[in-house]
Scaffold this active site. Structure first.
Site, PDB file in Angstrom:
ATOM      1  N   GLY A   1     -32.006   2.829   5.148  1.00 57.19           N
ATOM      2  CA  GLY A   1     -33.050   2.027   5.781  1.00 57.19           C
ATOM      3  C   GLY A   1     -33.035   2.194   7.287  1.00 57.19           C
ATOM      4  O   GLY A   1     -32.035   2.635   7.847  1.00 57.19           O
TER       5      GLY A   1
ATOM      6  N   CYS B   1     -25.951   5.486   2.936  1.00 50.36           N
ATOM      7  CA  CYS B   1     -26.356   5.402   4.335  1.00 50.36           C
ATOM      8  C   CYS B   1     -26.382   3.951   4.805  1.00 50.36           C
ATOM      9  O   CYS B   1     -25.344   3.326   4.888  1.00 50.36           O
ATOM     10  CB  CYS B   1     -27.687   6.127   4.548  1.00 50.36           C
ATOM     11  SG  CYS B   1     -27.863   6.651   6.262  1.00 50.36           S
ATOM     12  N   TYR B   2     -27.565   3.356   5.056  1.00 50.66           N
ATOM     13  CA  TYR B   2     -27.593   1.933   5.389  1.00 50.66           C
ATOM     14  C   TYR B   2     -26.879   1.137   4.295  1.00 50.66           C
ATOM     15  O   TYR B   2     -26.209   0.145   4.579  1.00 50.66           O
ATOM     16  CB  TYR B   2     -29.051   1.466   5.548  1.00 50.66           C
ATOM     17  CG  TYR B   2     -29.199   0.003   5.883  1.00 50.66           C
ATOM     18  CD1 TYR B   2     -29.079  -0.445   7.190  1.00 50.66           C
ATOM     19  CD2 TYR B   2     -29.441  -0.943   4.881  1.00 50.66           C
ATOM     20  CE1 TYR B   2     -29.203  -1.800   7.498  1.00 50.66           C
ATOM     21  CE2 TYR B   2     -29.568  -2.295   5.170  1.00 50.66           C
ATOM     22  CZ  TYR B   2     -29.451  -2.711   6.496  1.00 50.66           C
ATOM     23  OH  TYR B   2     -29.570  -4.039   6.796  1.00 50.66           O
TER      24      TYR B   2
ATOM     25  N   HIS C   1     -26.670  11.627   2.338  1.00 50.38           N
ATOM     26  CA  HIS C   1     -27.735  11.437   1.340  1.00 50.38           C
ATOM     27  C   HIS C   1     -27.577  12.384   0.146  1.00 50.38           C
ATOM     28  O   HIS C   1     -28.047  13.506   0.189  1.00 50.38           O
ATOM     29  CB  HIS C   1     -29.102  11.631   2.000  1.00 50.38           C
ATOM     30  CG  HIS C   1     -29.427  10.539   2.961  1.00 50.38           C
ATOM     31  ND1 HIS C   1     -30.038   9.370   2.568  1.00 50.38           N
ATOM     32  CD2 HIS C   1     -29.173  10.406   4.274  1.00 50.38           C
ATOM     33  CE1 HIS C   1     -30.158   8.563   3.609  1.00 50.38           C
ATOM     34  NE2 HIS C   1     -29.641   9.168   4.663  1.00 50.38           N
TER      35      HIS C   1
ATOM     36  N   GLU D   1     -29.150  12.273  -2.513  1.00 50.86           N
ATOM     37  CA  GLU D   1     -30.433  12.417  -3.226  1.00 50.86           C
ATOM     38  C   GLU D   1     -31.317  13.529  -2.677  1.00 50.86           C
ATOM     39  O   GLU D   1     -32.312  13.882  -3.296  1.00 50.86           O
ATOM     40  CB  GLU D   1     -31.193  11.076  -3.199  1.00 50.86           C
ATOM     41  CG  GLU D   1     -31.701  10.619  -1.823  1.00 50.86           C
ATOM     42  CD  GLU D   1     -30.645   9.907  -0.962  1.00 50.86           C
ATOM     43  OE1 GLU D   1     -29.439  10.109  -1.201  1.00 50.86           O
ATOM     44  OE2 GLU D   1     -31.037   9.175  -0.036  1.00 50.86           O
TER      45      GLU D   1
ATOM     46  N   ASP E   1     -52.181  19.527  -4.081  1.00 48.99           N
ATOM     47  CA  ASP E   1     -52.232  18.136  -4.555  1.00 48.99           C
ATOM     48  C   ASP E   1     -53.630  17.741  -5.021  1.00 48.99           C
ATOM     49  O   ASP E   1     -53.803  17.209  -6.114  1.00 48.99           O
ATOM     50  CB  ASP E   1     -51.788  17.171  -3.444  1.00 48.99           C
ATOM     51  CG  ASP E   1     -50.431  17.538  -2.878  1.00 48.99           C
ATOM     52  OD1 ASP E   1     -49.662  18.216  -3.581  1.00 48.99           O
ATOM     53  OD2 ASP E   1     -50.147  17.152  -1.724  1.00 48.99           O
TER      54      ASP E   1
ATOM     55  N   LYS F   1     -43.980  17.035  -4.234  1.00 49.15           N
ATOM     56  CA  LYS F   1     -44.664  18.323  -4.332  1.00 49.15           C
ATOM     57  C   LYS F   1     -44.146  19.197  -5.479  1.00 49.15           C
ATOM     58  O   LYS F   1     -44.919  19.812  -6.200  1.00 49.15           O
ATOM     59  CB  LYS F   1     -44.503  19.059  -2.992  1.00 49.15           C
ATOM     60  CG  LYS F   1     -45.287  20.332  -2.869  1.00 49.15           C
ATOM     61  CD  LYS F   1     -46.768  20.101  -2.734  1.00 49.15           C
ATOM     62  CE  LYS F   1     -47.191  19.996  -1.312  1.00 49.15           C
ATOM     63  NZ  LYS F   1     -48.593  19.623  -1.133  1.00 49.15           N
TER      64      LYS F   1
HETATM   65  N1  GLN Z   1     -30.574   2.884  10.506  1.00 46.61           N
HETATM   66  C1  GLN Z   1     -29.233   3.191  10.140  1.00 46.61           C
HETATM   67  C2  GLN Z   1     -28.639   4.252  11.082  1.00 46.61           C
HETATM   68  O1  GLN Z   1     -29.349   4.840  11.894  1.00 46.61           O
HETATM   69  C3  GLN Z   1     -29.215   3.706   8.708  1.00 46.61           C
HETATM   70  C4  GLN Z   1     -29.955   4.987   8.565  1.00 46.61           C
HETATM   71  C5  GLN Z   1     -30.273   5.370   7.130  1.00 46.61           C
HETATM   72  O2  GLN Z   1     -30.096   4.590   6.196  1.00 46.61           O
HETATM   73  N2  GLN Z   1     -30.838   6.558   6.988  1.00 46.61           N
HETATM   74  O3  GLN Z   1     -27.479   4.493  11.032  1.00 46.61           O
END
Ligand code: GLN
Length: 599
Positions: free
Chosen positions: A62, A89-90, A178, A180, A236, A382
């Site tokens: 996030g 991540c977040y 990440h 994913e 698309d 895509k």
């Molecule tokens: N905003 C948070 C950061 O910059 C988390 C980033 C993210 O979840 N991609 O570290």
């Protein structure tokens, strides 16, 4: 349709992805479904009691920092149910914060590629079968600096000491990177380890059922109304249009191709042939260059450009519906919107706006609210759209076309309000134009750093670009100079507008690049190859051309691609012959931190 299971397969999801506003949140659920496990997305604050029965939970990335007021959180009870949780991540930062660890703003961001060193080694079930020294993809500034009690550190990178942590006995895991995105080499394996080995999920989902389900959805959304489509000749809109033709029959679907004056050379002719070959006979061509070019002329701001273009499409649609007596209420608008358009436009509750896609401007949002829009592909990426197109029998040369943005050349022809010199800095030359980037799941709009090096020789230039952007706050993109009529230090930006003359210049440059990359087969090796005109030059040559070939699969992350030296020299030499073109640059930035287009 977003995030819902198609009706025929409604079942209790095995995995819920808790949405903290990340650009890749929906992509996590898609990747879990690709593994054959049904997954859904819910708001991050969803109560633990509503998640009972899930075999596993994932907290997404996030744009916020955990210490921001009002930043997304989760119900802390989810950590006490013995359900496995994976924070991404977040999501990792939030887990650390809520469970007694410490998160801090990093001095340096980390955007794009990094190398993961495994501390816990293959003993960690999350990383079972994974070798040490993996390429992973990062997108953050904040860092976990102190582990919560009971956790151990299971991975690190050069700039991120806690790239992964775990408390296996409590079935809690998290990663700063990440898994994913396709550019994390072993990402799929990591997600599979989590859902199968840690959560004990079983396969219950088959993506091959999607075409009949989507057609069913089209019939339900349309009811007894007909569909009116803007088609562009791109993948698309062609796939979305074909789906509607199949679902509703040719007499209920109309297509219009609009020549906005922002198309590439030869595009209108291509589209003519394409729709003849599709045998639709229902597509007509409309010229509306003045309607688009007049309001765009003096606009530099990329968001404003996109808004103007989107709103002109809405106006055009109203005019056509009126003039052709397509009775209001009986016609709804079809669009080839795909999921990345939605999320980049800030389309979920907590996501940042990276760019407002033309199919998400206010006028379109009103039509969506009034349920007068049909978007059969709005849940897909895509690569999935291409697969669906293949299932529908659409010709391969259409499906393999490089993506081309709806606002066309308008977002590849940058303008400037002022004259300003290129500035020399210890790291390189600061070019006085800004481009859009995505950093830490937030939009950035920053200057470009130019290096006076030849990119085909300097193979490590992309690594240097990553390091430069990570440590330089005012920059989100790095280019290398390929050729120039003037030295970088003698170049400047000059105040310029989106004129027909400059669009023609870009059109010619783009057509040279397309021809040479097609003849050499280079176009087959890249996902997309934007050619950008920037108002930076010297004397009689006020503009320069930027080459931006990238590798991607779904457009969500991208890697800058190198080109053979001979080919690049040949391309640059032809471009340098163009009137008013001063230099040729090569973009060596990945996404993140850059986006694919410059805007
Ligand atoms: N905003 C948070 C950061 O910059 C988390 C980033 C993210 O979840 N991609 O570290």
């Amino acid at each position: 349709m977003q995030n819902e299971a198609p009706a025929a397969q409604i079942k209790v999801p095995q995995v819920t992805v808790l949405d903290a506003g990340g650009q890749y949140c929906h992509l996590i659920a898609r990747k879990i479904r690709d593994l054959g496990v049904f997954a859904e997305v819910r708001p991050s604050e969803t109560a633990a009691s509503d998640l009972a029965g899930r075999k596993g939970l994932i907290i997404s990335g996030g744009p916020n920092s955990v210490y921001d007021t009002g930043s997304p959180t989760v119900d802390p009870a989810i950590f006490r149910t013995n359900q496995p949780v994976l924070g991404i991540c977040y999501g990792q930062q939030l887990m650390a914060h809520l469970l007694g660890g410490v998160v801090q703003k990093g001095d340096n961001g980390e955007y794009g590629p990094a190398t993961l060193e495994l501390n816990g080694g293959p003993d960690t079930p999350l990383f079972a079968g994974i070798r040490d020294h993996q390429q992973i993809w990062m997108n953050h500034r904040d860092l976990v600096v102190e582990l919560p009690p009971g956790f151990s550190n299971i991975g690190a990178t050069g700039t991120c000491a806690v790239a992964a942590m775990a408390a296996p006995s409590r079935r809690l895991y998290s990663v700063q990177f990440h898994p994913e995105v396709v550019h994390t080499t072993e990402g799929k394996r990591i997600l599979a380890n989590f859902v199968f080995d840690i959560c004990g999920c079983v396969k219950d989902w088959d993506p091959r059922h999607r075409v009949p389900l989507v057609e069913d959805q089209i019939r339900r959304t349309a009811g007894n109304r007909n569909v009116f489509f803007f088609v562009s000749g791109g993948v698309d809109s062609t796939v979305a249009f074909t789906l509607c033709l199949r679902a509703l029959g040719a007499e209920r679907v109309r297509g219009i191709y609009v020549d906005t004056g922002l198309m590439r050379e030869g595009e209108t002719e291509f589209v003519n042939r394409l729709f003849d070959a599709l045998g639709a006979g229902t597509v007509t061509i409309e010229s509306a260059a003045d309607q688009f070019l007049t309001p765009l002329r003096a606009v530099c701001d990329p968001e404003q450009k996109r808004r103007i273009i989107g709103e002109e499409f809405v106006r055009l649609q109203e005019r056509i519906i009126e003039s052709r007596h397509l009775m209001d209420g009986h016609w709804i608008l079809g669009q080839g919107t795909i999921y990345p358009d939605t999320i980049e436009s800030g389309g979920t509750e907590k996501a940042a706006i990276i760019k407002t896609h033309h199919n998400r401007v206010a006028g379109i949002q009103q039509l969506i609210a009034a349920q007068r829009i049909i978007e059969p592909l709005s849940d897909f990426y895509k690569d999935e759209v291409r697969e669906i197109g293949r299932e529908l029998g659409i010709a391969e040369d259409v499906l393999e076309r490089h993506p081309f943005p709806g606002p066309g050349l308008a977002i590849r022809c940058l303008c400037a309000e002022h004259d300003e010199p290129v500035r020399s800095t210890p790291d390189g030359f600061l070019i006085p134009v800004r481009s859009v980037g995505v950093q830490g799941d937030e939009r950035s709009y920053k200057a470009v750093l130019a290096l006076d090096r030849f990119p085909a020789i300097e193979a490590r230039l992309e690594d240097e670009a990553t390091a430069l952007v990570n440590r330089t706050r005012g920059v989100n993109r790095v280019v290398a100079r390929v050729a120039g009529h003037a030295p970088l230090a003698g170049m400047r930006s000059s105040s310029s507008v989106l004129s027909v003359e400059r669009l023609n210049r870009l059109r010619r440059a783009d057509s040279i690049v397309r021809r040479i990359s097609h003849e050499s087969g280079f176009d087959k090796t890249v996902w997309q190859f934007p050619v950008v005109l920037i108002p930076v030059g010297a004397g009689e040559r006020p503009d320069s051309v930027v080459l931006r070939p990238v590798h991607s699969v779904d457009g969500m992350t991208a890697q800058s691609v190198g080109m053979g030296e001979q080919l690049l020299r040949r391309m640059a030499a032809e471009l340098m012959q163009l009137d008013c073109v001063c230099a040729v640059f090569y973009d060596v930035t990945h996404k993140p931190p850059g986006t694919i287009e410059w805007e």
